[in-house]
Motif scaffolding. Structure first.
Motif, PDB file in Angstrom:
ATOM      1  N   VAL A   2       0.849  -1.186   0.000  1.00 16.57           N
ATOM      2  CA  VAL A   2       0.000   0.000   0.000  1.00 16.57           C
ATOM      3  C   VAL A   2       0.889   1.244   0.000  1.00 16.57           C
ATOM      4  O   VAL A   2       1.727   1.422   0.879  1.00 16.57           O
ATOM      5  N   ASN A   3       0.729   2.050  -1.030  1.00 16.20           N
ATOM      6  CA  ASN A   3       1.555   3.250  -1.189  1.00 16.20           C
ATOM      7  C   ASN A   3       0.676   4.357  -1.760  1.00 16.20           C
ATOM      8  O   ASN A   3       0.443   4.424  -2.961  1.00 16.20           O
ATOM      9  N   LYS A   4       0.181   5.214  -0.889  1.00 15.26           N
ATOM     10  CA  LYS A   4      -0.771   6.249  -1.290  1.00 15.26           C
ATOM     11  C   LYS A   4      -0.158   7.271  -2.257  1.00 15.26           C
ATOM     12  O   LYS A   4      -0.875   8.041  -2.894  1.00 15.26           O
ATOM     13  N   GLU A   5       1.169   7.278  -2.369  1.00 13.63           N
ATOM     14  CA  GLU A   5       1.819   8.218  -3.283  1.00 13.63           C
ATOM     15  C   GLU A   5       1.830   7.711  -4.723  1.00 13.63           C
ATOM     16  O   GLU A   5       2.230   8.423  -5.633  1.00 13.63           O
ATOM     17  N   LYS A   6       1.432   6.452  -4.910  1.00 13.68           N
ATOM     18  CA  LYS A   6       1.396   5.871  -6.250  1.00 13.68           C
ATOM     19  C   LYS A   6       0.001   5.346  -6.556  1.00 13.68           C
ATOM     20  O   LYS A   6      -0.767   5.000  -5.655  1.00 13.68           O
ATOM     21  N   LYS A   7      -0.291   5.262  -7.847  1.00 12.73           N
ATOM     22  CA  LYS A   7      -1.520   4.614  -8.269  1.00 12.73           C
ATOM     23  C   LYS A   7      -1.285   3.099  -8.257  1.00 12.73           C
ATOM     24  O   LYS A   7      -0.226   2.629  -8.669  1.00 12.73           O
ATOM     25  N   LEU A  13       0.970  -4.697  -8.331  1.00 11.07           N
ATOM     26  CA  LEU A  13       0.848  -5.958  -7.593  1.00 11.07           C
ATOM     27  C   LEU A  13       0.382  -7.059  -8.541  1.00 11.07           C
ATOM     28  O   LEU A  13      -0.661  -6.950  -9.188  1.00 11.07           O
ATOM     29  N   TRP A  14       1.173  -8.104  -8.611  1.00 13.80           N
ATOM     30  CA  TRP A  14       0.748  -9.328  -9.285  1.00 13.80           C
ATOM     31  C   TRP A  14       0.771 -10.406  -8.209  1.00 13.80           C
ATOM     32  O   TRP A  14       1.831 -10.839  -7.784  1.00 13.80           O
ATOM     33  N   LEU A  15      -0.422 -10.810  -7.789  1.00 12.27           N
ATOM     34  CA  LEU A  15      -0.523 -11.731  -6.654  1.00 12.27           C
ATOM     35  C   LEU A  15      -0.651 -13.165  -7.150  1.00 12.27           C
ATOM     36  O   LEU A  15      -1.584 -13.492  -7.882  1.00 12.27           O
ATOM     37  N   GLU A  60      -5.053  -3.410   2.197  1.00  6.22           N
ATOM     38  CA  GLU A  60      -4.755  -3.981   0.876  1.00  6.22           C
ATOM     39  C   GLU A  60      -6.017  -4.068   0.025  1.00  6.22           C
ATOM     40  O   GLU A  60      -6.001  -3.763  -1.171  1.00  6.22           O
ATOM     41  N   LEU A  61      -7.125  -4.481   0.638  1.00  5.10           N
ATOM     42  CA  LEU A  61      -8.385  -4.582  -0.089  1.00  5.10           C
ATOM     43  C   LEU A  61      -8.841  -3.201  -0.559  1.00  5.10           C
ATOM     44  O   LEU A  61      -9.267  -3.028  -1.708  1.00  5.10           O
ATOM     45  N   ASP A  62      -8.714  -2.232   0.300  1.00  4.75           N
ATOM     46  CA  ASP A  62      -9.135  -0.869  -0.033  1.00  4.75           C
ATOM     47  C   ASP A  62      -8.261  -0.269  -1.139  1.00  4.75           C
ATOM     48  O   ASP A  62      -8.761   0.475  -1.995  1.00  4.75           O
ATOM     49  N   TYR A  63      -6.975  -0.608  -1.149  1.00  3.59           N
ATOM     50  CA  TYR A  63      -6.017   0.006  -2.078  1.00  3.59           C
ATOM     51  C   TYR A  63      -5.950  -0.727  -3.428  1.00  3.59           C
ATOM     52  O   TYR A  63      -5.992  -0.104  -4.490  1.00  3.59           O
TER      53      TYR A  63
END
Length: 882
Positions: free
Chosen positions: A32-37, A78-80, A471-474
């Motif tokens: 989670v990184n709010k500075e990036k999309k 993210l590639w999960l 993680e779900l929110d982002y």
């Protein structure tokens, strides 16, 4: 001079090393990184029992291209990854292991069996994880999930209970796919339909108290034991007088009614259909409309039960033989016809599947499908290619209730409990303590859930749902799902309605459908045909980059592709070309940095041309990737790298690299390097290993290629005049080369080139371009004139734009020797033409030879005639100019 890059391209020297370096340094991680999309892809979880096949390799390559590209664009990408517990497959393998040890599943009991299953999974499962690594997939292994791990099990339980509490899950008797061998219900995805040559038995059903009868046709005579009616179309005049009367079911002597139902197709067969509600999904619906009830005549193991009379205890196919024999002896069998039929087989054990009524747990689909239909129609879901949208809608609009229970022990056990004293059914997150009747005597339902029930939650259960995690929110909703078109019904649709139902939002915005990878003859790869190709063998022989590039070039979304080993070889040749070109560039670079401003101020036409061309390629490739046109993007980078950068630009600047003009030499080095950097960036998502390895040796880098910034189009780097100039030079060089090739002139033979043009722009271009023609077209010199009057007739010519290029023949060839050579070529062709004509005029040959052979001879005749015309034309030209 930089000599770090090895002389020979050998992917084994660095692929494994580079992958471990990327992984150990956390380059695959996404948090989670709010500075990036965010940009999110969920890996379709392969079966934990599986091994990498070509479909996985294609799917994984496409996902990796997208995630590497977005990572370089600056997204938190993210590639999960994860694997599916594969209920039927895993249980079958564990059962086989237990039986090989002289035990049985039942003897062990559920708890001990599950211990064995977990041990087997930990020991043998997950091979595909390591195999995917060899392909170079850059997924976040720190977030890897398994559909049976604790978090996902909680999500599955919660999803079941929520649907049950809304009245969308129920238990009932309905037709399901049943595997007599595995002893479980199957989803449609676990049934493989195979075309087979069977029989169609026509059987006479006599009317009660009458000489009349109706003939029906069936592919499964054994199911007639469970017939409860015969149906005809209400408007079929042939049977109007019989509707409402009864028939005597042969062999069983049970009375069954003749009913009218629009389900019957009057034009098909005899227009009369036997109705067996317990053994056919369509008959089940007809039976329900007419209140026929149910009569199941088959046990779970495929044998006939007590309702089958004298056939009780016989296996279904033994019973078929006896029934057909008895029908024939009693005069009920009218005829037997050959009949091609699509027969469902269990995906795991290949046993023919029985449609059969069974008490199972089902999900009501209509309330769930309506939002999924609306989402597509409102443009919230896009398919690549779009044509799959019609299939999506068609399936949703005709969806039957979903059977979700399986008679297996390996999987998510139903959170359902039965009171043993009053039979109350309790669905609960915890083991119930006391029933409403006061009893504490409970038994949990032994069944597990369909694997697709858990994988339908995959896009959000992997991010922590039902908890409201960061993680779900982002990361949710995800951006794109990459999957084969063959599971649109079984997985894609279920993820869509599950996301809308549980999270209130689409699980993904785009669905990229891959086609199937077929063999070179267009056949599906399978064990039975022995035509499967192991991607790991190809990686071992050619390297992962070559395999990846061969899978994506020429590939279009949703279309099957034929696999040719030659394509892998061609991709390895391309990697080798890139390696050698990079090594050449590196050999001419030194530690002294070139002054960028000085270099830019000193750019030549060819420098501006290659900078402008890579700038355009950057723009086009980025647009292609955004449209998911990966094959087109790959081809454009390939063409630019091989043709324009390696074959043209490097050859153009070679003299400058060895000149005494240090300023010009430095400019050439600068341009070679900056264009190579952009090439490596553009190629990295497609062939990550070789590009990262070459990048390691480039001067001036400050970070690894995997996290470098994706190149951007810059209007200031567009030089249209330079492109026009070099395009003319390239076309001219190619035309001169063609003339020389036609005349069989060796490259070492120099010849003058005369350009006739009155075009001022071309004059300007040619005034500074002699060096290119000397280097690339074996020209001794070039002359530019506005008139051809003084050239003479003994010259070969070609036209390029507003210019005519002449090559004097006396400088190209020894005319006498060339005439002699062409005369021999003419005689040889005359012989070939005579032979072919003789063959084709021979009636015996034409009447007996296969069409393919005759066509080949006719093609040869045309080819030889065309070759002869060229030889005669050149002979005339040489003789006239002698």
């Amino acid at each position: 001079m930089n000599e770090g890059l090895a002389k020979t391209y050998n992917p084994k020297d660095f692929e494994e090393r580079i992958y471990e370096f990327w992984n150990e340094n956390g380059y695959f991680r996404a948090d989670v990184n709010k500075e990036k999309k965010p940009f999110t892809i969920m890996m379709p979880p392969p079966n934990v029992t599986g091994n990498l096949h070509m479909g996985h390799a294609l799917n994984g390559t496409i996902q990796d291209i997208l995630i590497r590209w977005k990572r370089m664009e600056g997204y938190e990408a993210l590639w999960l990854p994860g694997t599916d517990h594969a209920s039927i497959s895993t249980e079958a393998r564990v059962v086989a292991k237990i039986e090989s040890e002289g035990k049985s599943k039942q003897e062990l009991g559920r708890e001990k069996f599950l211990e064995e299953a977990w041990d087997w999974t930990e020991k043998y499962g997950g091979n595909i994880r390591n195999q995917l690594r060899k392909l170079g997939v850059s997924c976040d292994w720190s977030k890897e999930r398994f559909t049976l791990d604790e978090g996902l099990s909680k999500a599955v339980e919660e999803a079941f209970i929520r649907l049950y509490e809304k009245g969308l899950i129920y238990r009932g008797d309905r037709i399901i796919n049943w595997c007599p061998s595995c002893g479980t219900a199957l989803s449609d995805a676990e049934v493989e339909h195979e075309e087979s040559q069977g029989k169609l038995w026509h059987i006479k059903y006599p009317a009660k108290d009458s000489n009349e009868y109706i003939v029906i046709a069936t592919t499964r005579p054994e199911t007639m034991l469970g017939d409860l009616a015969v149906a005809v179309h209400p408007e079929d005049e042939r049977y109007s007088n019989l509707i409402g009367k009864t028939l005597i079911l042969p062999l069983v002597n049970r009375e069954i009614p003749i009913i009218a139902d629009e389900y019957v197709e009057r034009e098909f067969g005899t227009g009369a259909v036997k109705i067996t509600p317990s053994h056919d999904p369509n008959d089940f619906e007809v039976g329900a409309r007419h209140n026929l009830g149910q009569l199941r005549v088959m046990n779970d193991d495929g044998s006939i039960n007590e309702h089958g009379g004298k056939y009780c205890g016989l296996d279904r196919y033994e019973a078929r033989k006896e029934i057909v024999k008895d029908l024939e002896e009693l005069g009920y069998l009218v005829e037997i016809k050959d009949h091609a039929n699509s027969v469902g087989h269990c995906e795991r054990c290949s046993t023919i599947v029985e449609p059969i009524i069974s008490k199972q747990w089902f999900v009501k689909m209509q309330p769930l499908t309506e939002p999924a239909i609306s989402a597509y129609k409102e443009g919230k879901l896009k398919f690549i290619p779009e044509r799959f949208g019609k299939i999506y809608l068609n399936w949703l609009e005709n969806l039957r209730d979903w059977c979700i229970s399986r008679q297996l022990w390996w999987g998510h056990r139903l959170p359902v409990y039965y009171c043993q004293d009053c039979n109350e059914v309790i669905v609960s997150r915890e083991n119930p303590e006391k029933c409403s009747c006061g009893s504490t005597n409970f038994v949990q339902d032994p069944d597990t859930l369909d694997t697709w029930f858990s994988s339908a939650l995959w896009p959000f259960s992997t991010l922590g749902w039902p908890e409201k995690t960061q993680e779900l929110d982002y990361f949710y909703p995800t951006d794109v799902l990459v999957t084969g078109y063959d599971i649109i019904f079984f997985w894609v649709v279920r993820m869509v309605f599950s996301g809308l139902e549980y999270v209130g939002d689409m699980p993904f915005e785009n669905v990229f459908f891959t086609g199937l990878v077929r063999d070179s003859q267009g056949r599906k790869m399978s064990k039975s045909l022995g035509n499967g190709i192991d991607p790991l063998d190809l990686i071992e022989q050619y390297g992962a980059d070559a395999l990846r590039f061969s899978l994506v070039t020429g590939n279009t979304p949703g279309n099957d592709m034929r696999f040719y080993i030659e394509r892998v070889e061609a991709s390895r040749n391309f990697a080798n070309k890139l390696w050698n070109a990079s090594r050449f560039v590196l050999m001419h670079l030194d530690e002294n940095a070139v002054d960028e401003n000085q270099a830019i101020s000193n750019l030549s036409q060819e420098d501006k041309w290659i900078i402008s061309r890579i700038n355009t390629v950057i723009k086009e490739v980025t647009e292609n990737l955004r449209k998911y046109e990966l094959g087109i993007a790959a081809q454009k980078i390939y063409d630019f790298t091989w043709n324009e950068y390696c074959d043209w630009y490097i050859e153009m600047v070679k003299p400058r690299l060895f000149s005494d003009d240090n300023k010009d030499k430095d400019t050439a080095k600068y341009v070679l390097l900056i264009v190579l950097r952009d090439i490596l960036k553009l190629l990295h998502p497609f062939i990550p290993y070789i590009t990262e390895e070459i990048w390691t040796y480039l001067p001036g880098k400050d970070k690894e290629l995997i996290i470098e910034q994706w190149p951007l189009y810059n209007e200031e780097r567009s030089y249209k005049d330079a492109e026009k100039s070099i395009d003319f030079i390239m076309e001219s060089v190619k035309s001169i080369r063609n003339i020389r090739a036609e005349m069989n002139v060796v490259p070492s033979k120099k010849a003058k080139a005369i350009f006739v043009t009155s075009d001022a722009d071309l004059n300007r271009i040619l005034s500074t371009s002699e060096r290119f023609f000397k280097t690339l077209a074996s020209a001794s010199e070039i002359q530019v004139t506005e008139s051809k009057d003084n050239i003479g007739e003994d010259a070969m010519s070609t036209v390029v734009g507003n210019c005519t290029i002449f090559l004097p023949l006396e400088e190209l060839v020894d005319m006498e020797k060339e005439i002699e050579r062409l005369q021999k070529e003419k005689e040889k062709l005359e012989g070939e033409i005579k032979r072919v004509k003789s063959k084709l005029s021979n009636e015996g040959f034409v009447s007996k030879a296969p069409k393919q052979v005759i066509d080949q001879e006719r093609e040869k005749e045309i080819k030889y005639q065309q070759m002869m015309e060229k030889v005669l034309e050149r002979l005339d030209s040489l003789r006239n100019n002698r």
